[in-house]
Design a protein around this motif. Structure first.
Motif, PDB file in Angstrom:
ATOM      1  N   ASN A 115       1.016  -1.160  -0.029  1.00 17.02           N
ATOM      2  CA  ASN A 115      -0.027  -0.119   0.059  1.00 17.02           C
ATOM      3  C   ASN A 115       0.809   1.314  -0.103  1.00 17.02           C
ATOM      4  O   ASN A 115       0.500   2.322   0.690  1.00 17.02           O
ATOM      5  CB  ASN A 115      -0.873   0.091   1.137  1.00 17.02           C
ATOM      6  CG  ASN A 115      -2.018  -0.819   1.059  1.00 17.02           C
ATOM      7  OD1 ASN A 115      -2.625  -1.270   0.046  1.00 17.02           O
ATOM      8  ND2 ASN A 115      -2.426  -1.758   2.116  1.00 17.02           N
ATOM      9  N   GLU A 116       1.929   1.156  -0.852  1.00 15.05           N
ATOM     10  CA  GLU A 116       2.811   2.496  -0.969  1.00 15.05           C
ATOM     11  C   GLU A 116       2.056   3.733  -1.127  1.00 15.05           C
ATOM     12  O   GLU A 116       2.593   4.680  -0.575  1.00 15.05           O
ATOM     13  CB  GLU A 116       3.806   2.252  -1.933  1.00 15.05           C
ATOM     14  CG  GLU A 116       4.866   3.281  -2.298  1.00 15.05           C
ATOM     15  CD  GLU A 116       5.887   2.923  -3.328  1.00 15.05           C
ATOM     16  OE1 GLU A 116       6.731   3.805  -3.427  1.00 15.05           O
ATOM     17  OE2 GLU A 116       5.740   1.866  -3.885  1.00 15.05           O
ATOM     18  N   TYR A 117       1.038   3.678  -1.702  1.00 12.95           N
ATOM     19  CA  TYR A 117       0.490   5.045  -2.276  1.00 12.95           C
ATOM     20  C   TYR A 117      -0.902   4.811  -1.725  1.00 12.95           C
ATOM     21  O   TYR A 117      -1.873   5.761  -2.205  1.00 12.95           O
ATOM     22  CB  TYR A 117       0.375   5.095  -4.059  1.00 12.95           C
ATOM     23  CG  TYR A 117       1.474   4.830  -4.510  1.00 12.95           C
ATOM     24  CD1 TYR A 117       2.359   5.954  -4.534  1.00 12.95           C
ATOM     25  CD2 TYR A 117       1.986   3.780  -5.339  1.00 12.95           C
ATOM     26  CE1 TYR A 117       3.735   5.939  -5.361  1.00 12.95           C
ATOM     27  CE2 TYR A 117       3.178   3.811  -6.162  1.00 12.95           C
ATOM     28  CZ  TYR A 117       4.127   4.913  -5.787  1.00 12.95           C
ATOM     29  OH  TYR A 117       5.270   4.892  -6.502  1.00 12.95           O
ATOM     30  N   ASN A 118      -1.118   4.269  -0.576  1.00  8.38           N
ATOM     31  CA  ASN A 118      -2.221   4.245   0.437  1.00  8.38           C
ATOM     32  C   ASN A 118      -3.739   4.059  -0.671  1.00  8.38           C
ATOM     33  O   ASN A 118      -4.680   4.788  -0.515  1.00  8.38           O
ATOM     34  CB  ASN A 118      -2.551   5.707   0.976  1.00  8.38           C
ATOM     35  CG  ASN A 118      -1.396   6.088   2.012  1.00  8.38           C
ATOM     36  OD1 ASN A 118      -0.982   5.115   2.785  1.00  8.38           O
ATOM     37  ND2 ASN A 118      -0.980   7.189   1.903  1.00  8.38           N
ATOM     38  N   ASN A 119      -3.508   3.127  -1.641  1.00  5.65           N
ATOM     39  CA  ASN A 119      -4.636   2.502  -2.245  1.00  5.65           C
ATOM     40  C   ASN A 119      -4.979   1.230  -1.788  1.00  5.65           C
ATOM     41  O   ASN A 119      -4.326   0.393  -1.130  1.00  5.65           O
ATOM     42  CB  ASN A 119      -4.137   2.033  -3.729  1.00  5.65           C
ATOM     43  CG  ASN A 119      -3.643   3.299  -4.462  1.00  5.65           C
ATOM     44  OD1 ASN A 119      -4.604   4.520  -4.022  1.00  5.65           O
ATOM     45  ND2 ASN A 119      -2.820   3.539  -5.412  1.00  5.65           N
ATOM     46  N   HIS A 127       3.590 -18.199   0.114  1.00  8.97           N
ATOM     47  CA  HIS A 127       3.452 -16.726   0.402  1.00  8.97           C
ATOM     48  C   HIS A 127       3.200 -15.830  -0.812  1.00  8.97           C
ATOM     49  O   HIS A 127       3.593 -16.328  -1.926  1.00  8.97           O
ATOM     50  CB  HIS A 127       4.969 -16.335   0.820  1.00  8.97           C
ATOM     51  CG  HIS A 127       5.254 -16.856   2.118  1.00  8.97           C
ATOM     52  ND1 HIS A 127       5.471 -16.090   3.372  1.00  8.97           N
ATOM     53  CD2 HIS A 127       5.604 -18.253   2.503  1.00  8.97           C
ATOM     54  CE1 HIS A 127       5.986 -17.120   4.293  1.00  8.97           C
ATOM     55  NE2 HIS A 127       6.205 -18.379   3.679  1.00  8.97           N
ATOM     56  N   VAL A 128       2.302 -14.773  -0.829  1.00  9.65           N
ATOM     57  CA  VAL A 128       1.834 -13.969  -1.639  1.00  9.65           C
ATOM     58  C   VAL A 128       2.258 -12.631  -1.462  1.00  9.65           C
ATOM     59  O   VAL A 128       2.024 -12.056  -0.356  1.00  9.65           O
ATOM     60  CB  VAL A 128       0.358 -14.238  -1.882  1.00  9.65           C
ATOM     61  CG1 VAL A 128      -0.172 -13.428  -2.846  1.00  9.65           C
ATOM     62  CG2 VAL A 128      -0.007 -15.631  -1.892  1.00  9.65           C
ATOM     63  N   LYS A 129       2.886 -11.883  -2.366  1.00  8.19           N
ATOM     64  CA  LYS A 129       3.237 -10.508  -2.414  1.00  8.19           C
ATOM     65  C   LYS A 129       2.252  -9.926  -3.540  1.00  8.19           C
ATOM     66  O   LYS A 129       2.519 -10.324  -4.822  1.00  8.19           O
ATOM     67  CB  LYS A 129       4.721 -10.051  -2.402  1.00  8.19           C
ATOM     68  CG  LYS A 129       5.388 -10.740  -1.150  1.00  8.19           C
ATOM     69  CD  LYS A 129       6.915 -10.330  -1.232  1.00  8.19           C
ATOM     70  CE  LYS A 129       7.481 -10.604  -0.079  1.00  8.19           C
ATOM     71  NZ  LYS A 129       9.055 -10.226  -0.084  1.00  8.19           N
ATOM     72  N   VAL A 130       1.561  -8.767  -3.233  1.00  7.20           N
ATOM     73  CA  VAL A 130       0.669  -8.326  -4.228  1.00  7.20           C
ATOM     74  C   VAL A 130       1.180  -6.622  -4.516  1.00  7.20           C
ATOM     75  O   VAL A 130       1.190  -5.967  -3.099  1.00  7.20           O
ATOM     76  CB  VAL A 130      -0.680  -8.197  -3.902  1.00  7.20           C
ATOM     77  CG1 VAL A 130      -1.546  -7.533  -5.283  1.00  7.20           C
ATOM     78  CG2 VAL A 130      -1.059  -9.917  -3.936  1.00  7.20           C
ATOM     79  N   LYS A 131       1.403  -6.136  -5.738  1.00  8.48           N
ATOM     80  CA  LYS A 131       1.497  -4.687  -5.887  1.00  8.48           C
ATOM     81  C   LYS A 131       0.474  -3.977  -6.605  1.00  8.48           C
ATOM     82  O   LYS A 131       0.114  -4.663  -7.804  1.00  8.48           O
ATOM     83  CB  LYS A 131       2.974  -4.565  -6.619  1.00  8.48           C
ATOM     84  CG  LYS A 131       3.469  -3.012  -6.802  1.00  8.48           C
ATOM     85  CD  LYS A 131       4.774  -2.924  -7.302  1.00  8.48           C
ATOM     86  CE  LYS A 131       5.304  -1.434  -7.459  1.00  8.48           C
ATOM     87  NZ  LYS A 131       5.301  -0.604  -6.196  1.00  8.48           N
ATOM     88  N   GLN A 132      -0.001  -3.161  -5.811  1.00  8.92           N
ATOM     89  CA  GLN A 132      -1.315  -2.643  -6.513  1.00  8.92           C
ATOM     90  C   GLN A 132      -0.993  -1.534  -7.864  1.00  8.92           C
ATOM     91  O   GLN A 132       0.102  -0.983  -7.710  1.00  8.92           O
ATOM     92  CB  GLN A 132      -2.123  -1.859  -5.522  1.00  8.92           C
ATOM     93  CG  GLN A 132      -2.679  -2.749  -4.393  1.00  8.92           C
ATOM     94  CD  GLN A 132      -3.617  -1.904  -3.431  1.00  8.92           C
ATOM     95  OE1 GLN A 132      -5.039  -1.791  -3.949  1.00  8.92           O
ATOM     96  NE2 GLN A 132      -3.131  -1.551  -2.308  1.00  8.92           N
TER      97      GLN A 132
END
Length: 216
Positions: free
Chosen positions: A7-11, A68-73
């Motif tokens: 949530n780097e951009y608070n999305n 393990h799951v990493k998600v970039k929005q």
């Protein structure tokens, strides 16, 4: 499963539940209890990345035996206001994104003339639209202008105007060229002219032409 959502951009377009539903096809194909060799990690990544709000996904096995799951929005930078159909977002690469029932992004709204071709056919990714996308990227990456610009309009000639958050004036920007120089002129206007003349003095501020600011 261990799920981490960037949530780097608070999305907040997608959450743990949505990711789990994508991984398990809404519970039809459970992963818990399966042998590792029966889990296709690449296929799971593709399922997650099929979601419009996911820019990138990484699915891997940990030493603990868990998945393990990493998600970039994705990162919306503007919202296209449309009178004949539902609004859409565009992201930093010019891709079209649907609205979300889960979250509403605080981004600059754009209205445009009917003469400008439909935004859902790649306007912001062709040779002409790229300059408008670069303008939006500049605004998105500048904290002051991102906060100050309330709305953007593209007229039938392709010229841009802005409505500010503070002040009663319209900023006539012209074509999306010499972007940095134009905003420097506008900053001079805000710092040196308005404090003296008053924020309600002018209704129109034109920064389209080189080496001048036209105020009325």
């Amino acid at each position: 499963m261990s799920i981490i959502i960037d949530n780097e951009y608070n999305n907040y377009f997608i959450g743990d539940k949505e990711v789990r539903d994508l991984l398990t096809r809404e519970g039809e194909r459970k992963l818990e209890g399966l042998y590792n060799q029966d889990i296709d990690l690449k296929n799971l990544e593709k399922r997650i990345e099929a979601n419009k709000f996911v820019k990138d996904a990484e699915v891997y096995r940990g030493l603990d035996g868990n998945v393990h799951v990493k998600v970039k929005q994705t990162r919306p930078i503007a919202r296209i206001i449309r009178t004949d159909q539902q609004d859409v977002y565009i992201d930093a690469e010019g891709n079209i994104l649907p609205l979300s029932d889960r979250y509403t992004a605080r981004v600059i709204p754009i209205t445009k003339s009917a003469l400008i071709k439909s935004s859902d056919k790649g306007f912001f990714q062709d040779s002409i639209g790229q300059s408008y996308l670069s303008l939006l990227q500049f605004i998105e990456n500048d904290q002051f202008w991102k906060a100050q610009i309330a709305q953007m309009h593209i007229d039938g000639r392709g010229e841009v105007s802005f409505l500010p958050q503070v002040g009663e004036h319209t900023v006539e920007f012209g074509k999306p060229v010499r972007v940095e120089q134009k905003f420097k002129k506008l900053m001079i206007f805000y710092k040196e002219v308005l404090p003296v003349m008053g924020w309600e003095k002018y209704k129109r501020v034109n920064i389209e032409y080189e080496d001048q600011i036209i105020c009325e």
